[in-house]
Design a protein around this motif. Sequence first.
Motif, short mmCIF file in Angstrom:
data_model
loop_
_atom_site.label_atom_id
_atom_site.label_comp_id
_atom_site.label_asym_id
_atom_site.label_seq_id
_atom_site.Cartn_x
_atom_site.Cartn_y
_atom_site.Cartn_z
N ASN A 92 11.04 -1.93 1.45
CA ASN A 92 10.65 -2.55 0.28
C ASN A 92 9.47 -1.57 -0.21
O ASN A 92 8.53 -1.23 0.60
CB ASN A 92 10.38 -4.06 0.54
CG ASN A 92 11.48 -4.97 0.67
OD1 ASN A 92 12.46 -4.60 0.26
ND2 ASN A 92 11.31 -5.84 1.77
N TYR A 93 9.19 -1.71 -1.50
CA TYR A 93 8.15 -0.91 -2.16
C TYR A 93 7.22 -1.83 -2.98
O TYR A 93 7.76 -2.61 -3.58
CB TYR A 93 8.63 0.40 -2.62
CG TYR A 93 9.54 1.45 -1.94
CD1 TYR A 93 8.84 2.22 -1.21
CD2 TYR A 93 10.74 1.15 -2.16
CE1 TYR A 93 9.80 3.07 -0.41
CE2 TYR A 93 11.55 2.36 -1.08
CZ TYR A 93 11.06 3.06 -0.40
OH TYR A 93 11.60 4.14 0.31
N TYR A 94 6.21 -1.54 -2.92
CA TYR A 94 5.09 -2.53 -3.70
C TYR A 94 4.08 -1.72 -4.56
O TYR A 94 3.84 -0.47 -4.49
CB TYR A 94 4.22 -3.23 -2.58
CG TYR A 94 5.21 -4.27 -1.80
CD1 TYR A 94 5.40 -5.38 -2.30
CD2 TYR A 94 5.55 -3.42 -0.51
CE1 TYR A 94 6.10 -6.18 -1.16
CE2 TYR A 94 6.46 -4.33 0.40
CZ TYR A 94 6.78 -5.56 0.00
OH TYR A 94 7.33 -6.28 0.89
N LYS A 95 3.71 -2.18 -5.90
CA LYS A 95 2.91 -1.76 -6.65
C LYS A 95 1.70 -2.97 -6.89
O LYS A 95 0.99 -2.78 -7.95
CB LYS A 95 3.52 -1.39 -8.01
CG LYS A 95 4.46 -0.27 -7.97
CD LYS A 95 4.83 -0.20 -9.26
CE LYS A 95 6.19 1.14 -9.23
NZ LYS A 95 5.51 2.37 -8.84
N ASP A 96 1.26 -3.49 -5.88
CA ASP A 96 0.30 -4.38 -5.98
C ASP A 96 -1.24 -3.81 -5.60
O ASP A 96 -0.99 -2.99 -4.61
CB ASP A 96 0.52 -6.02 -5.16
CG ASP A 96 1.13 -5.47 -3.86
OD1 ASP A 96 1.18 -4.30 -3.45
OD2 ASP A 96 1.33 -6.64 -3.31
N MET A 97 -2.27 -4.37 -5.98
CA MET A 97 -3.68 -4.01 -5.27
C MET A 97 -4.13 -5.22 -4.72
O MET A 97 -4.32 -6.13 -5.16
CB MET A 97 -4.45 -3.84 -6.61
CG MET A 97 -6.02 -3.48 -6.19
SD MET A 97 -6.10 -1.97 -5.01
CE MET A 97 -6.07 -0.61 -6.34
N ASN A 98 -4.06 -5.08 -3.44
CA ASN A 98 -4.90 -5.96 -2.44
C ASN A 98 -6.18 -5.76 -2.05
O ASN A 98 -6.48 -4.57 -1.74
CB ASN A 98 -3.90 -6.07 -1.12
CG ASN A 98 -2.68 -6.64 -1.36
OD1 ASN A 98 -2.30 -7.73 -1.23
ND2 ASN A 98 -1.50 -5.56 -1.52
N ILE A 99 -6.95 -6.81 -2.13
CA ILE A 99 -8.57 -6.67 -2.12
C ILE A 99 -9.03 -7.70 -0.83
O ILE A 99 -8.48 -8.88 -0.68
CB ILE A 99 -9.13 -6.97 -3.27
CG1 ILE A 99 -8.58 -6.10 -4.23
CG2 ILE A 99 -10.74 -6.75 -3.20
CD1 ILE A 99 -9.08 -6.61 -5.80
#
Length: 202
Positions: free
Chosen positions: A97-104
């Motif tokens: 699975n590929y993701y484009k989220d920014m996790n902080i």
Amino acid sequence: MPIVYSFGTSCLSPIDNSTVFLIGGRTWIANTNSYLNTSSVYKFNSKTSQWTTPTINNFNSNFTSRSEIQAVIDNNGKIFIFGGDNFVDPTTTPIFNYYKDMNILDITTMTWSTQTQSQSVLPDFAYTATLLPNGLIVYIGGASGSITGIISNNMSQIQVFDTNFYTWSTKVMYIIDIIYDNNYTKFFCKYMFLFSLLVVLQ
């Protein structure tokens, strides 16, 4: 139990300059093919040589075992991790699975937050990330993945995330032509690359 670990990222806390955070990655039981879907954040105290698993508020469960990422941390103790992939199973489609989220992750409160990005030009994984003094994170290279395959990102497009306003922008690195020993060559000039980074800094 010995564990095999790969494709994760780490950063040193600027708060105490002794705590190392190990984030994401893939883990296996040593000498086996047993894949472990374990915690995605560990703390290492370099003074006591002790590992712990921190309790995190609002953790994004989709981030578990996220890999091929690079984290950066600012002076306020906020860790920024963009995208990544997640190994599913070699017998499934897709395998990843590929993701484009920014996790902080704010290590001062151990609170997690996630921002979903929609820009198609952003890399999913295997990029480099550099935090500049003005709060901009520069992303270079990497690749984007989907069910149809993997595409390498255009190295002439530098993606920039502003940690002050949580916004994205794109800086273009120009191509120039030169003649060297009567051979016509087209290449990415390192001076134009440095110029692009200077533009980013402004």
